[in-house]
Design an enzyme around this catalytic site. Structure first.
Site, mmCIF file in Angstrom:
data_model
loop_
_atom_site.group_PDB
_atom_site.id
_atom_site.type_symbol
_atom_site.label_atom_id
_atom_site.label_comp_id
_atom_site.label_asym_id
_atom_site.label_seq_id
_atom_site.Cartn_x
_atom_site.Cartn_y
_atom_site.Cartn_z
ATOM 1 N N SER A 1 0.861 -1.185 0.000
ATOM 2 C CA SER A 1 0.000 0.000 0.000
ATOM 3 C C SER A 1 0.893 1.230 0.000
ATOM 4 O O SER A 1 2.043 1.171 0.462
ATOM 5 C CB SER A 1 -0.852 -0.004 1.277
ATOM 6 O OG SER A 1 -1.447 1.258 1.507
ATOM 7 N N TYR B 1 -1.500 0.562 10.555
ATOM 8 C CA TYR B 1 -1.544 0.092 9.162
ATOM 9 C C TYR B 1 -0.236 0.452 8.449
ATOM 10 O O TYR B 1 0.308 -0.355 7.690
ATOM 11 C CB TYR B 1 -2.754 0.712 8.464
ATOM 12 C CG TYR B 1 -3.024 0.192 7.072
ATOM 13 C CD1 TYR B 1 -3.186 -1.164 6.816
ATOM 14 C CD2 TYR B 1 -3.140 1.078 5.998
ATOM 15 C CE1 TYR B 1 -3.447 -1.621 5.528
ATOM 16 C CE2 TYR B 1 -3.408 0.636 4.716
ATOM 17 C CZ TYR B 1 -3.552 -0.725 4.481
ATOM 18 O OH TYR B 1 -3.810 -1.172 3.208
HETATM 19 C C1 8X3 Z 1 -4.910 1.876 1.322
HETATM 20 C C2 8X3 Z 1 -4.281 3.223 1.243
HETATM 21 O O1 8X3 Z 1 -4.557 5.595 2.139
HETATM 22 O O2 8X3 Z 1 -5.898 3.896 3.201
HETATM 23 O O3 8X3 Z 1 -4.002 0.841 1.374
HETATM 24 O O4 8X3 Z 1 -3.545 3.990 3.626
HETATM 25 S S1 8X3 Z 1 -4.599 4.185 2.627
#
Ligand code: 8X3
Length: 259
Positions: free
Chosen positions: A142, A155
């Site tokens: 990502s 994340y």
């Molecule tokens: C998704 C991109 O902007 O939500 O993997 O981190 S974000």
């Protein structure tokens, strides 16, 4: 003189195939003539994918050693222990809390699926990739791996960790016939990504895409993945960053610009 036999179709395992980019990728590779073993936890969703696309399916939890061992057995049984591509798409985001409010269990879950899931599946299937003589490991990371953002810490950490698997593995496999390909999407609107991240809050999930007419779709990402996997095997797309036109960076989104 008999006609030359058609080449055997390429084979792939696609994780995270129950929805979103994983499902679109399984569908796309099957349409391109690959023999696809689509895997995910949710069997009902796999059944509908199989009915729609002809993909082979197998219920797998990428966070479980025994479940992934069962996947290896299935690859042996279906493809004779030879595999051309492992497409690691299982994963996702949980929560948008600031670091000071971070939920340890959510962080742990993100690490388990994105990082250890990719590691577990890839490691288990490497012998089959080697056996094929034309192998690919594809990692869906990502743009969250590129730069930290407020509320993104868990994340960011998980996707940065996943990126390091791709980087280390590419170095370790140098000299073998196995490419390691990383695809890093930015803003993608799928049925579940933001909804899951935001605990099922539909209004909050919709706000992520406010003023963006065309975020990427799962199919856009599947197109890029299919291109990378289908390119001549001496061509290795190490890292492809893909964003919608409206997004120039994680924090730079032209909302309301008609894009
Ligand atoms: C998704 C991109 O902007 O939500 O993997 O981190 S974000």
């Amino acid at each position: 003189m008999s006609a030359a036999a058609a080449p055997a179709p390429l084979t792939a395992v696609v994780t995270g195939a129950s929805s979103g980019i994983g499902r679109a990728t399984a569908r796309r590779l099957a349409a391109d003539g690959w023999r696809v073993l689509a895997v995910a936890r949710r069997e009902d969703r796999l059944a509908s994918l199989a009915a729609e696309t002809g993909c082979l399916t197998h219920a797998v939890d990428v966070t479980s050693d025994s479940s992934v061992a069962g996947l290896v057995d299935r690859v042996d049984e279906l493809f004779g222990g030879s595999l051309n591509a492992v497409v690691n798409i299982a994963g996702g985001a949980l929560g948008t809390e600031r670091i000071e409010d971070a939920d340890i269990e959510q962080w742990r879950a993100m690490y388990e699926t994105n990082v250890l899931g990719t590691l577990r599946v890839t490691r288990a299937l490497l012998p089959a990739l080697r056996a094929s003589g034309r192998g690919d490991v594809l990692v869906l990371s990502s743009t969250a791996a590129d730069a930290a953002y407020e509320g993104g810490g868990g994340y960011n950490a998980a996707k940065a960790g996943e990126r390091m698997i791709a980087g280390a593995l590419r170095l370790e496999l140098n000299g073998e016939r196995i490419r390691v390909i990383e695809i890093a999407p930015g803003m993608v609107r799928t049925e579940e990504f933001s909804l899951v991240r935001l605990g099922g809050d539909r209004a909050a999930a919709d706000r992520v895409y406010d003023g963006v007419e065309q975020p990427l779709t799962a199919e856009d990402c599947a197109d890029v993945i299919a291109y990378a996997l289908g390119a001549p095997h001496h061509v290795n797309l190490d890292l492809v960053t893909v964003r919608p036109l409206a997004q120039a960076a994680q924090h730079k989104v032209a909302r309301g610009a008609g894009l």
